[in-house]
Design a protein around this motif. Structure first.
Motif, short mmCIF file in Angstrom:
data_model
loop_
_atom_site.label_atom_id
_atom_site.label_comp_id
_atom_site.label_asym_id
_atom_site.label_seq_id
_atom_site.Cartn_x
_atom_site.Cartn_y
_atom_site.Cartn_z
N UNK A 41 -10.39 4.90 7.57
CA UNK A 41 -9.82 4.43 6.31
C UNK A 41 -8.40 4.97 6.13
N UNK A 42 -8.13 6.12 6.74
CA UNK A 42 -6.79 6.72 6.65
C UNK A 42 -5.73 5.75 7.15
N UNK A 43 -6.07 4.96 8.16
CA UNK A 43 -5.10 4.03 8.75
C UNK A 43 -4.76 2.88 7.81
N UNK A 44 -5.50 2.73 6.72
CA UNK A 44 -5.21 1.68 5.75
C UNK A 44 -4.22 2.14 4.68
N UNK A 45 -3.94 3.44 4.62
CA UNK A 45 -2.99 3.96 3.63
C UNK A 45 -1.63 4.17 4.28
N UNK A 46 -0.57 3.90 3.54
CA UNK A 46 0.78 4.06 4.08
C UNK A 46 1.78 4.18 2.93
N UNK A 47 2.95 4.74 3.25
CA UNK A 47 3.97 4.96 2.23
C UNK A 47 5.23 4.15 2.48
N UNK A 48 5.32 3.50 3.62
CA UNK A 48 6.49 2.71 3.95
C UNK A 48 6.13 1.64 4.97
#
Length: 517
Positions: free
Chosen positions: A319-326
């Motif tokens: 699930x971490x790979x679905x979060x991003x900041x840019x």
């Protein structure tokens, strides 16, 4: 008879398929993946062994405190009093069987400079609040520590919220801030080693380390051990790395005070993963991340770690790979997603094909159609090559684990000694297959669901950021450590300080001695 003929026909078709040029390519590719992992673990073990040899040489030369520092003169009072102040921030959630042992190793650090410990919980109802409060009372005259109640997060993950509240409460004179997970068993010299590197090289943006999982015996624990082992290669560089583990991160305190690169804003406004967010910021601004060779920490897994808890942990990791900041961060995550899924199933395919080769070899003497379709000698050669590659990989993984355990025991001479006595080769091999088979399934599910339940909290993502948080009181334990999450379920009403002391006594732990120079 008809059923047997049909089965032979299917086996013959499968045998022809696994002997095709495309199938042979995938089988050789799987063997190459095994060998590349073996090579990576061999190089990583060399880096850790180098540190062991250096420590032994120092001890032979008369430095009995080599586990603390290279030069015994560094322990002189005149040097120690000049060390910078460090704030250690530990976001806590729940209370499990290894927590007291881990917390004791953290607060009994032999760092000679000023250091404060901030234990941050979401509320006083968390069992961790009462347990750590009792521990601080036991050491109240020996350290600077306090429990901070952060409240519930509304715009980011609870862990990030606790970390940022800890940063707000840290001492105004702190030069460095060290974030630790509550499942990190620290070495006496860890804080000093990390601080020394930060002072020596001010260009370092983040220093990190990595956990050495110690399986408890269940298949779930071995699956987590296997999942982390490939990642350990990137943390065993002895210096610069592109990887970051949120369980141990030392940074400049002023970077948070000044919101450098908008890191505080990025974490607070929808941040889900602390390490992935900070790694993306470091990559975007070409800042240095390092991992010292001594930054490897024993991580005993829960004795009752079930397979379902492992599955939810894997879901959290994907699930971490679905979060991003840019946009750059999104592209990096998509590349990791595709690469990891391809390599995982590319690793599994040869084993499925090897079963077909073996079945065809066994059945060929009794079935003309199978004998005509199969090339037994060629198939057995591929199976033999896969067996050798697998054995090389497993031995290399075992060797790195053995070396890291040896290093950890040397870095914590007064702590409990870890060993490989309970190492189960069969479960390791099964875990390798299970974990690589399930990873793509978990990754695709995370991608399409865009939500995850972690430790009783469900997070929803939108455009890479947390958009909604729901607290689900149905979860009694954390998924990985099996820690109690709710005070009302773990502490009887009116439990006294004596009750906390009794709880602590359940964890058998030999308190590290203080060293006098």
């Amino acid at each position: 008879m008809a059923a047997m003929a049909a089965a032979d026909a299917m086996l013959a078709a499968a045998s022809r398929a696994v002997c095709s040029s495309v199938a042979v390519f995938f089988q050789i590719q799987g063997c190459c993946i095994c060998l590349l992992l073996a090579l990576g673990w061999t190089v990583a073990s060399f880096v850790r062994k180098k540190e062991i040899r250096k420590m032994r040489r120092k001890m032979i030369d008369g430095n009995s405190f080599a586990f603390l520092c290279d030069d015994v003169d560094e322990l002189e009072h005149s040097v120690q009093e000049k060390l910078p102040r460090v704030s250690v921030i530990m976001p806590l959630k729940g209370f499990g069987e290894h927590n007291l042992q881990n917390w004791r190793t953290q607060i009994t650090s032999l760092y000679g400079g000023p250091v404060e410990f901030l234990f941050v919980v979401e509320s006083k109802d968390d069992p961790a609040y009462r347990a750590v409060s009792c521990l601080i009372v036991d050491y109240k005259d020996k350290l600077e520590a306090k429990v901070v109640v952060a409240g519930f997060s509304t715009t980011c993950s609870q862990k990030i919220h606790n970390q940022l509240i800890g940063v707000e409460k840290m001492h105004k004179d702190s030069k460095y801030v060290l974030f630790l997970d509550d499942d990190v068993r620290l070495h006496p010299g860890t804080i000093g080693a990390l601080t020394k590197e930060m002072v020596k090289n001010p260009e370092i943006f983040i220093q990190t380390g990595y956990p050495l999982d110690l399986p408890s015996g269940s298949l779930g624990s071995y699956c987590i051990y296997e999942y982390h082992m490939p990642c350990s290669i990137g943390f065993a560089t002895g210096g610069r790395t592109f990887f970051l583990w949120g369980g141990c991160m030392m940074m400049h305190a002023d970077d948070f005070r000044q919101d450098l690169y908008g890191l505080v804003t990025g974490l607070r406004n929808g941040g889900y993963s602390d390490d992935m967010t900070l790694a993306a910021i470091a990559g975007q601004h070409k800042r240095l991340i390092t991992s010292p060779p001594v930054a490897v920490f024993p991580h005993p897994l829960a004795s009752d770690l079930s397979f379902s808890r492992y599955w939810n942990y894997l879901r959290k990791q994907t699930f971490v790979l679905e979060s991003y900041v840019s946009k750059v961060n999104w592209m990096m995550n998509r590349a990791l997603f595709a690469t990891h899924c391809y390599l995982s199933w590319g690793f599994i395919c040869p084993y499925a094909m090897a079963l077909v080769h073996v079945a065809a070899f066994v059945r060929a003497p009794y079935s003309a159609i199978v004998k005509e379709a199969s090339d037994s000698s060629f198939g057995l050669k591929l199976v033999s090559f896969l067996f050798i590659c697998t054995l090389t990989e497993l031995v290399s993984m075992w060797n790195l684990t053995r070396v890291e355990i040896q290093l950890c025991n040397m870095l914590s001479p007064e702590g409990p000694k870890d060993s490989l006595r309970s190492y189960n080769w069969g479960l390791v091999f099964i875990a390798v297959l299970v974990d690589n088979f399930l990873y793509p399934i978990s990754a695709f599910r995370s991608h399409f669901s865009q939500s995850i339940n972690w430790s009783g909290i469900r997070y929803y993502l939108r455009d890479g950021k947390i958009s909604k948080i729901e607290r689900e009181n149905r979860s009694k334990y954390t998924d990985l450590g099996g820690k109690h999450l709710y005070s009302k379920r773990t502490y009887p009403p009116g439990k006294s300080l004596f009750g906390c002391s009794f709880l602590m006594s359940l964890v058998q732990w030999h308190q590290p001695k203080k060293y006098d120079v």
